[in-house]
Design a protein around this motif. Sequence first.
Motif, mmCIF file in Angstrom:
data_model
loop_
_atom_site.group_PDB
_atom_site.id
_atom_site.type_symbol
_atom_site.label_atom_id
_atom_site.label_comp_id
_atom_site.label_asym_id
_atom_site.label_seq_id
_atom_site.Cartn_x
_atom_site.Cartn_y
_atom_site.Cartn_z
ATOM 1 N N GLU A 97 -3.139 46.661 12.622
ATOM 2 C CA GLU A 97 -2.139 45.875 11.895
ATOM 3 C C GLU A 97 -1.058 46.770 11.313
ATOM 4 N N THR A 103 3.144 43.127 19.301
ATOM 5 C CA THR A 103 2.441 42.072 18.586
ATOM 6 C C THR A 103 1.248 41.562 19.394
ATOM 7 N N PHE A 104 0.091 41.542 18.765
ATOM 8 C CA PHE A 104 -1.121 40.997 19.384
ATOM 9 C C PHE A 104 -2.090 40.598 18.283
ATOM 10 N N ASP A 105 -3.165 39.945 18.666
ATOM 11 C CA ASP A 105 -4.220 39.590 17.724
ATOM 12 C C ASP A 105 -5.029 40.854 17.439
ATOM 13 N N SER A 106 -4.858 41.410 16.259
ATOM 14 C CA SER A 106 -5.469 42.705 15.937
ATOM 15 C C SER A 106 -6.994 42.649 15.970
ATOM 16 N N ARG A 107 -7.561 41.542 15.542
ATOM 17 C CA ARG A 107 -9.024 41.436 15.551
ATOM 18 C C ARG A 107 -9.555 41.375 16.982
ATOM 19 N N LEU A 108 -8.870 40.604 17.834
ATOM 20 C CA LEU A 108 -9.298 40.518 19.225
ATOM 21 C C LEU A 108 -9.157 41.875 19.911
ATOM 22 N N CYS A 140 1.241 47.802 14.078
ATOM 23 C CA CYS A 140 2.145 46.704 14.443
ATOM 24 C C CYS A 140 3.303 46.618 13.458
#
Length: 213
Positions: free
Chosen positions: A148, A158-163, A151
């Motif tokens: 995060e 940008t992406f889903d940091s948890r995924l 980013c």
Amino acid sequence: MTRAAQPSARTFTQDARRAQIVQATIETLADIGYSKASFSAICRRARLSSTGMISYYFSGKPELFREVGQTILTEAGTAIEASVDAEMTYRGKLGAYIASQVTIVIRRPLYAQALAEIVAMAQTRQIAGLDDIARSALSIECLVNLLEQGCRAGEFHTFDSRLMALAIRGAIDSVVRHHHLGDGEVDLERCARQLVDLFDRCTTSVNSPAEGQ
């Protein structure tokens, strides 16, 4: 049975004996697994005169295995943190995180195997009181925070940091698992380099400068 002395009251000799028992437990878990890691087996490994010496320092398996888990996690966490903090960019920090996770397995293979056994104990409820050790071992929160921050700094797209964190840890764990299963084609050092390169490509923003610039 006399309870173990509290940390503040222990002597140097007592601390050394506890450390000896912890190390023997790590080796026992890595060698024969948690289902066979009896006090007798640990006693033989530590070359102690009786299992009563283990019971003097630890109230039972839960306390002993908790200390083993905490010992491993503390050493691993310190090494990973030092590697990550030494990097100036988030791309470098991510690479250091991935590489150091694999390096620990290379340098401390028994620790990695013993920790896997402790996590398995917690998941199968073989020993009570190990849930927090398992959660810490499996936690991805530090990695999520790193992603995060990268980013926000514009180094990662940008992406889903948890995924993404789950994908990174999953890839590392899969490589290590195949290595532990005796897959002769798994060269950990080569895999670490390729994982660093792979996830650098997956995460890096097109506007991020090349590493080293």
